[in-house]
Every structure is written in C-alpha cells, then in structure tokens.
Scaffold this active site. Structure first.
Site, PDB file in Angstrom:
ATOM      1  N   ASN A   9      -5.138 -10.343   2.508  1.00 17.78           N
ATOM      2  CA  ASN A   9      -4.940 -11.174   1.308  1.00 17.78           C
ATOM      3  C   ASN A   9      -3.528 -10.932   0.772  1.00 17.78           C
ATOM      4  OD1 ASN A   9      -5.034 -12.432  -1.177  1.00 17.78           O
ATOM      5  ND2 ASN A   9      -6.499 -10.993  -2.098  1.00 17.78           N
ATOM      6  N   TRP A  10      -2.666 -11.912   0.971  1.00 20.97           N
ATOM      7  CA  TRP A  10      -1.269 -11.736   0.558  1.00 20.97           C
ATOM      8  C   TRP A  10      -1.088 -11.937  -0.948  1.00 20.97           C
ATOM      9  CZ3 TRP A  10       1.909 -14.847   4.828  1.00 20.97           C
ATOM     10  CH2 TRP A  10       1.637 -14.283   6.068  1.00 20.97           C
ATOM     11  N   LYS A  11      -2.135 -12.363  -1.610  1.00 14.30           N
ATOM     12  CA  LYS A  11      -2.071 -12.606  -3.073  1.00 14.30           C
ATOM     13  C   LYS A  11      -0.858 -13.473  -3.417  1.00 14.30           C
ATOM     14  CE  LYS A  11      -4.348  -8.254  -3.884  1.00 14.30           C
ATOM     15  NZ  LYS A  11      -4.824  -7.331  -4.897  1.00 14.30           N
ATOM     16  N   HIS A  95     -12.653 -13.622  -5.992  1.00 19.25           N
ATOM     17  CA  HIS A  95     -11.872 -12.380  -6.005  1.00 19.25           C
ATOM     18  C   HIS A  95     -11.843 -11.838  -7.431  1.00 19.25           C
ATOM     19  CE1 HIS A  95      -8.531  -9.590  -5.743  1.00 19.25           C
ATOM     20  NE2 HIS A  95      -8.738  -9.584  -4.440  1.00 19.25           N
ATOM     21  N   GLU A  97      -9.624 -10.552  -9.198  1.00 20.55           N
ATOM     22  CA  GLU A  97      -8.477 -10.954 -10.041  1.00 20.55           C
ATOM     23  C   GLU A  97      -8.734 -12.316 -10.659  1.00 20.55           C
ATOM     24  OE1 GLU A  97      -5.457 -10.290  -7.076  1.00 20.55           O
ATOM     25  OE2 GLU A  97      -5.713  -8.135  -7.318  1.00 20.55           O
ATOM     26  N   GLU A 167     -15.571  -5.196  -2.955  1.00 24.67           N
ATOM     27  CA  GLU A 167     -14.284  -4.665  -3.413  1.00 24.67           C
ATOM     28  C   GLU A 167     -14.447  -4.054  -4.799  1.00 24.67           C
ATOM     29  OE1 GLU A 167     -10.807  -6.742  -1.407  1.00 24.67           O
ATOM     30  OE2 GLU A 167     -11.368  -8.029  -3.052  1.00 24.67           O
ATOM     31  N   GLY A 173      -5.665  -2.277  -5.383  1.00 25.24           N
ATOM     32  CA  GLY A 173      -4.257  -2.128  -5.733  1.00 25.24           C
ATOM     33  C   GLY A 173      -3.941  -0.851  -6.506  1.00 25.24           C
ATOM     34  N   SER A 212      -7.618  -0.779  -1.528  1.00 22.90           N
ATOM     35  CA  SER A 212      -6.648   0.214  -1.046  1.00 22.90           C
ATOM     36  C   SER A 212      -6.924   0.704   0.376  1.00 22.90           C
ATOM     37  CB  SER A 212      -6.561   1.384  -2.040  1.00 22.90           C
ATOM     38  OG  SER A 212      -6.096   0.906  -3.304  1.00 22.90           O
ATOM     39  N   GLY A 233      -5.332  -5.956   0.824  1.00 23.98           N
ATOM     40  CA  GLY A 233      -4.294  -6.575   0.007  1.00 23.98           C
ATOM     41  C   GLY A 233      -2.924  -6.042   0.387  1.00 23.98           C
TER      42      GLY A 233
HETATM   43  C1  PEP Z   1      -7.589  -7.174  -2.520  1.00 22.79           C
HETATM   44  O1  PEP Z   1      -6.935  -7.643  -3.418  1.00 22.79           O
HETATM   45  O2  PEP Z   1      -8.447  -7.888  -1.983  1.00 22.79           O
HETATM   46  C2  PEP Z   1      -7.340  -5.792  -2.135  1.00 22.79           C
HETATM   47  C3  PEP Z   1      -8.274  -5.160  -1.506  1.00 22.79           C
HETATM   48  O3  PEP Z   1      -6.121  -5.233  -2.486  1.00 22.79           O
HETATM   49  P1  PEP Z   1      -5.563  -3.771  -2.068  1.00 22.79           P
HETATM   50  O4  PEP Z   1      -5.841  -3.595  -0.606  1.00 22.79           O
HETATM   51  O5  PEP Z   1      -4.104  -3.846  -2.369  1.00 22.79           O
HETATM   52  O6  PEP Z   1      -6.300  -2.788  -2.901  1.00 22.79           O
END
Ligand code: PEP
Length: 252
Positions: A9-11, A95, A97, A167, A173, A212, A233
C-alpha cells in the site's frame, strides 16, 4: 491451499520520479508462481504502474473506490468500473486511515466492498483495533464486528472472492508490530468466526497481517498458520525490502 499474498500500500506517497524508480526496482524482482504480489499506488499513478509493470506478474490494486460501482456524476471519486478499466484486480476497503481520519463507517465500507465485487474486483477488507480498544480487551469484538458488518449486508459468500487484512491501528506506521503470537490469535479468531458461517469460505479466504511489516519480521509473522501474507505500507516503498518481505511469504 491458500496462495500467500503480499500487498504493498503506497498510500499518498510518491512523485513521478519516485514511482519510476519503484517500478524499475520492482520489475527486477524475481517472483514465483507460489506467492502473489500486488501493489496499490495512489490513483493518479495507477495507469503508469500498469504500463511499467506490464511484463511482470505483479498485480495492481487501488486504495479505495466509490460507493457507486459505475462511473457517473460524483466529483472527486473513482468508480470500481474505472479501476477495472485501468487493470486493477484488487481494491482496499475500510483502511483504518479512511475509517478514522475520513470517518468512513461500516455501512460505507460494505457499499464499497459490494461495488468492487460488482465490477469483478477483489476487495481487501481492512479491520483492526485501536490501542485503547486493545487495552480495554475489545480486540476480538472490534475486528469481528467490522467483518460482520459486511457479512450482514452481503452474506458470507461474498468472502469467497475477497481478502481480509488484520491491521492493528497501533501498529500501522508506528514501528510497533504485533508479535507473531498476538497476530496469530486475532487471525485464528477471525477464521473461526468465518467458519461459524461456512467451512468452505474459512478454508479459502486469505487473511493478511498489516502493521509495520519489515524485511526483518515478515518471515516470523507469515509463518503463523492463519497468516496468509501481508499488507505492507512503508516498507513497500522500497523495492528491495518489499522483495525480501515477498520472499518471506514463500518460506512457510
Ligand atoms: C498500512 O497502512 O496498511 C500499513 C500496514 O502500513 P505500515 O506497514 O507502514 O505500518
């Protein structure tokens, strides 16, 4: 057997130059038929990623879709029909966010899930608890509630062609990761919950862990029995590290 899936997921990251570099790095990775890799660029780069990765087996996804499946008058939104047209096979829905910052509720998430499936796109339903909810002992209730809100509207059959990503919000993050045992406990609970509706779907549906995930912790997480890969992410913005994570999913 469930084929492991590693999703990036490049966000809301990247310039055109960054994306070109990422495409170059990804196209050099050695991929196998045993593990699937999918990337989820920001909408405005999907087209160029599709062209840039045309010769690779890396799949393409979007980070969101409109509640309305077909294109039409809905300023600023992107329909699942348009995502299909540019080659997306997957879309993230719910998601954290979007749930927490953009206040998307379960009803909206279920509508987006349905829109994706109507257009032949596989939804990746994201579920997860906040730190406060975990500390209050509500993790299982929260994640099962988020899952149930889609099952109640669309039925368990909808998960025959869907993916669920667990998640924990506190791990996204932040550099904090659920331990493999903590993650497995939630994945097992989710699969058992799905099993209470259908054995077939429970055996088939892929459950990803996200939060993470890095090259250094992926193998341990993906080695757990109910974890079928990851939603990544930050570490997916580095092609080499994403490649290491990908290979960890094949070592189960
Ligand atoms: C995500 O946003 O789906 C995610 C898992 O981010 P990160 O790996 O940076 O924690």
């Amino acid at each position: 057997m469930r084929k492991p899936l590693v999703a990036g997921n490049w966000k809301m990251h990247g310039t055109r130059a960054d994306v070109a570099e990422l495409i170059e790095g990804l196209s050099k990775l050695a991929l196998s038929d045993e593990v699937e890799m999918v990337v989820f660029p920001p909408f405005l780069f999907i087209d160029r990623v599709e062209v840039g990765l045309a010769d690779s087996s890396i799949g393409l996804g979007a980070q969101d879709c409109a509640v309305q499946p077909e294109q039409g008058a809905l300023t600023g939104e992107i329909a699942a029909s348009q995502l299909r047209d540019v080659g997306c096979g997957y879309v993230l829905v719910g998601h954290s966010e979007r749930r927490l910052i953009l206040l998307e509720d379960d009803d909206t998430v279920a509508k987006k899930f349905a829109s994706a499936q109507k257009m032949g796109i596989v939804p990746v339903l994201c579920v997860g608890e906040t730190r406060e909810q975990r500390e209050a002992g509500k993790t299982f209730d929260v994640v099962k509630g988020q899952l149930k809100s889609v099952i109640d509207v669309l039925g368990i059959e909808a998960f025959e062609s869907a993916v669920v990503a667990y998640e924990p919000v506190w791990a996204i993050g932040t550099g904090l990761t659920a331990t493999p045992d903590e993650a497995q406990a939630v994945h097992q609970e989710l699969r058992q919950f799905i099993r209470s509706y259908s054995n077939v779907v429970a055996d088939k549906v892929r459950l990803l862990y996200g939060g993470s995930v890095k090259g250094g912790n992926a193998a341990e997480l993906f080695g757990m029995p109910d974890i079928d890969g990851g939603l990544v992410g930050g570490a997916s913005l580095n092609a080499n590290e994403f490649g290491v994570i990908y290979h960890a999913a094949g070592s189960k």
